[in-house]
Scaffold this motif. Structure first.
Motif, PDB file in Angstrom:
ATOM      1  N   HIS A  56      -5.830  -3.219   1.422  1.00 22.18           N
ATOM      2  CA  HIS A  56      -4.373  -3.135   1.464  1.00 22.18           C
ATOM      3  C   HIS A  56      -3.733  -4.515   1.358  1.00 22.18           C
ATOM      4  O   HIS A  56      -3.181  -4.878   0.322  1.00 22.18           O
ATOM      5  CB  HIS A  56      -3.925  -2.401   2.741  1.00 22.18           C
ATOM      6  N   ARG A  57      -3.859  -5.339   2.420  1.00 18.05           N
ATOM      7  CA  ARG A  57      -3.282  -6.690   2.375  1.00 18.05           C
ATOM      8  C   ARG A  57      -4.285  -7.750   2.780  1.00 18.05           C
ATOM      9  O   ARG A  57      -3.912  -8.849   3.151  1.00 18.05           O
ATOM     10  CB  ARG A  57      -2.076  -6.788   3.338  1.00 18.05           C
ATOM     11  N   ARG A  90      -0.362   8.011   5.038  1.00 23.82           N
ATOM     12  CA  ARG A  90      -0.558   8.131   3.603  1.00 23.82           C
ATOM     13  C   ARG A  90       0.708   8.546   2.853  1.00 23.82           C
ATOM     14  O   ARG A  90       0.932   8.145   1.705  1.00 23.82           O
ATOM     15  CB  ARG A  90      -1.657   9.191   3.392  1.00 23.82           C
ATOM     16  N   PHE A  93       2.906   6.212   0.706  1.00 24.90           N
ATOM     17  CA  PHE A  93       2.482   5.636  -0.574  1.00 24.90           C
ATOM     18  C   PHE A  93       2.749   6.640  -1.690  1.00 24.90           C
ATOM     19  O   PHE A  93       1.854   7.353  -2.131  1.00 24.90           O
ATOM     20  CB  PHE A  93       0.999   5.244  -0.514  1.00 24.90           C
ATOM     21  N   THR A  94       3.992   6.712  -2.096  1.00 26.91           N
ATOM     22  CA  THR A  94       4.360   7.740  -3.070  1.00 26.91           C
ATOM     23  C   THR A  94       4.217   7.247  -4.506  1.00 26.91           C
ATOM     24  O   THR A  94       3.736   7.975  -5.358  1.00 26.91           O
ATOM     25  CB  THR A  94       5.811   8.199  -2.825  1.00 26.91           C
ATOM     26  N   ALA A  95       4.604   5.992  -4.737  1.00 27.49           N
ATOM     27  CA  ALA A  95       4.673   5.522  -6.124  1.00 27.49           C
ATOM     28  C   ALA A  95       3.523   4.569  -6.458  1.00 27.49           C
ATOM     29  O   ALA A  95       3.685   3.605  -7.179  1.00 27.49           O
ATOM     30  CB  ALA A  95       6.003   4.825  -6.366  1.00 27.49           C
ATOM     31  N   CYS A  96       2.331   4.835  -5.904  1.00 26.78           N
ATOM     32  CA  CYS A  96       1.226   3.934  -6.231  1.00 26.78           C
ATOM     33  C   CYS A  96      -0.078   4.707  -6.271  1.00 26.78           C
ATOM     34  O   CYS A  96      -0.165   5.847  -5.837  1.00 26.78           O
ATOM     35  CB  CYS A  96       1.150   2.784  -5.239  1.00 26.78           C
ATOM     36  N   ASP A  97      -1.074   4.044  -6.785  1.00 20.33           N
ATOM     37  CA  ASP A  97      -2.342   4.686  -7.047  1.00 20.33           C
ATOM     38  C   ASP A  97      -3.319   4.384  -5.906  1.00 20.33           C
ATOM     39  O   ASP A  97      -3.934   3.320  -5.869  1.00 20.33           O
ATOM     40  CB  ASP A  97      -2.873   4.141  -8.387  1.00 20.33           C
ATOM     41  N   LEU A  98      -3.477   5.332  -5.010  1.00 22.27           N
ATOM     42  CA  LEU A  98      -4.367   5.084  -3.863  1.00 22.27           C
ATOM     43  C   LEU A  98      -5.845   5.141  -4.246  1.00 22.27           C
ATOM     44  O   LEU A  98      -6.711   4.905  -3.423  1.00 22.27           O
ATOM     45  CB  LEU A  98      -4.065   6.075  -2.739  1.00 22.27           C
ATOM     46  N   GLU A  99      -6.111   5.458  -5.509  1.00 20.88           N
ATOM     47  CA  GLU A  99      -7.496   5.380  -5.995  1.00 20.88           C
ATOM     48  C   GLU A  99      -8.035   3.954  -5.850  1.00 20.88           C
ATOM     49  O   GLU A  99      -9.237   3.742  -5.777  1.00 20.88           O
ATOM     50  CB  GLU A  99      -7.562   5.752  -7.487  1.00 20.88           C
ATOM     51  N   LYS A 100      -7.112   2.998  -5.828  1.00 21.19           N
ATOM     52  CA  LYS A 100      -7.536   1.592  -5.735  1.00 21.19           C
ATOM     53  C   LYS A 100      -7.841   1.191  -4.295  1.00 21.19           C
ATOM     54  O   LYS A 100      -8.291   0.070  -4.045  1.00 21.19           O
ATOM     55  CB  LYS A 100      -6.441   0.678  -6.287  1.00 21.19           C
TER      56      LYS A 100
END
Ligand code: FES
Ligand SMILES: [Fe+2]
Length: 352
Positions: A56-57, A90, A93-100
């Motif tokens: 994440h960060r 979770r 995180f609407t506008a991003c790819d949590l596959e990463k």
């Protein structure tokens, strides 16, 4: 030109832990290597190896060298379970790819109870360990518990540290009060392609007798009379006196050329039934002794000139430094193989 340490890290398996350090769910070991940190973790029974970096960060999951805890990033609460990252809240995180949202994981492989990690090894662990695979597996079965762990921010290139560990020629001048009194003798070097080993008897008669008398307190399969040290190319050593305790050293490169990430760990050999207190007494004496020996080695290694050329062709080696020469030849052979861009294992031509 010299072999790049990045290539050594990437292309070979690395001894990183013993099974006893990771026996229970949650157990972890954290090791500094290169610019980052490697975590070995018992993740609900499965041993996984990963970069100590939250995707994440960048929060670090663990900061202690060893312990037992779930892998939870304290920054925003992401955690690891079954090797997968669990994202906290979770729904945010609407506008991003949590596959990463994945860990940077490394390959793991066992030799007996010794754990090795690989990034992109160019050969199997068996091929890399060659004839040492069997004795190492036997040794690993005699180790029952972790004891001391000691890290040094080593002020020398990893190779200076490894070369120091590969020869006994410095013992009288660098360890006059610690190792020299053992008066090791009848030493024998042996080789297994990339790796090398040293076996010797304890020459100081009273010390030798005292050590022999302790044998009845241990239940060992791979025990032997004397001192042994295995160098496992490229960055690890395993050594022992009589098998009563074992120590494991890793000399991982650092991002800076004249630094390395040194860690030494002490382990208990298997005590005979009812003799656990004898083993504990020995370990409690061995731990500060070993720390002092490695402090002495560090002091001399940090004095080695940064201008000394480890890759020069005309370096001078005593007979007792044959294993240092073998390492230099090994690295040169790998370098030539890389230069010829052939697979290294097809190109080795290393004197035994
Ligand atoms: S940095 Fe790890 S959860 Fe945010
Ligand atoms: Fe030494």
């Amino acid at each position: 030109m010299a072999v790049s340490t990045d290539a050594l890290v990437r292309d070979y398996w690395h001894l990183v832990a013993h099974r006893s350090e990771l026996a229970r769910p949650g157990d972890f070991v954290r090791l500094d290597w290169m610019a980052g940190e490697l975590v070995l973790h018992n993740d609900e029974g499965e041993i996984i190896a990963f970069d100590n970096v939250c995707p994440h960060r960048g929060g670090r999951f663990f900061i202690d060298d060893r312990g037992a805890a779930r892998a939870v990033c304290p920054y925003h609460g992401w955690s690891v379970r079954g090797g997968e990252v669990r994202v906290a809240r979770r729904e945010q995180f609407t506008a991003c790819d949590l596959e990463k949202a994945v860990l940077n994981r490394f390959r793991t492989q066992w030799c007996g109870d010794f754990l090795f990690v690989g990034i992109a090894p160019v050969m199997s662990l068996e091929a890399q360990l060659d004839a040492f695979a069997a004795p190492l597996a036997d040794i690993s079965g005699d180790i029952v518990a972790p004891h001391d762990i000691y890290t040094i921010d080593f002020q020398a290139n990893w190779r200076v540290g490894v070369e120091n560990a590969l020869e006994g020629y410095h013992v009288n001048s660098v360890h006059p009060e610690t190792l020299a009194p053992m008066a090791l003798r009848d030493d024998v070097d042996s080789y297994a392609v990339l790796n090398s080993a040293y076996h010797a008897r304890v020459g100081h008669a009273r010390t030798a007798r005292g050590l022999e008398d302790l044998r009845r307190f241990f239940d060992l399969r791979a025990g032997f009379e004397g001192y042994c040290a295995y160098y496992l190319f490229p960055f690890a050593m395993v050594s022992s006196t009589f098998g009563y305790s074992y120590s494991m050293q890793t000399y991982f490169p650092a991002a800076e050329p004249h630094r390395s990430r040194f860690c030494t760990r002490l382990f208990a050999g298997r005590p005979a039934a009812g003799a656990e207190a004898v083993s504990d007494t020995l370990l409690n004496a061995a731990a500060p002794f070993n720390r002092q020996v490695f402090d002495e080695d560090h002091e001399i290694c940090r004095r080695v000139s940064h201008g000394y050329d480890l890759d020069a062709e005309d370096r001078i080696f005593a007979a007792t430094e044959a294993r240092v020469r073998h390492l230099a030849q090994t690295l040169r052979a790998i370098e030539e193989a890389q230069a010829a861009s052939a697979a290294p294992h097809q190109r080795w031509n290393i004197a035994r």
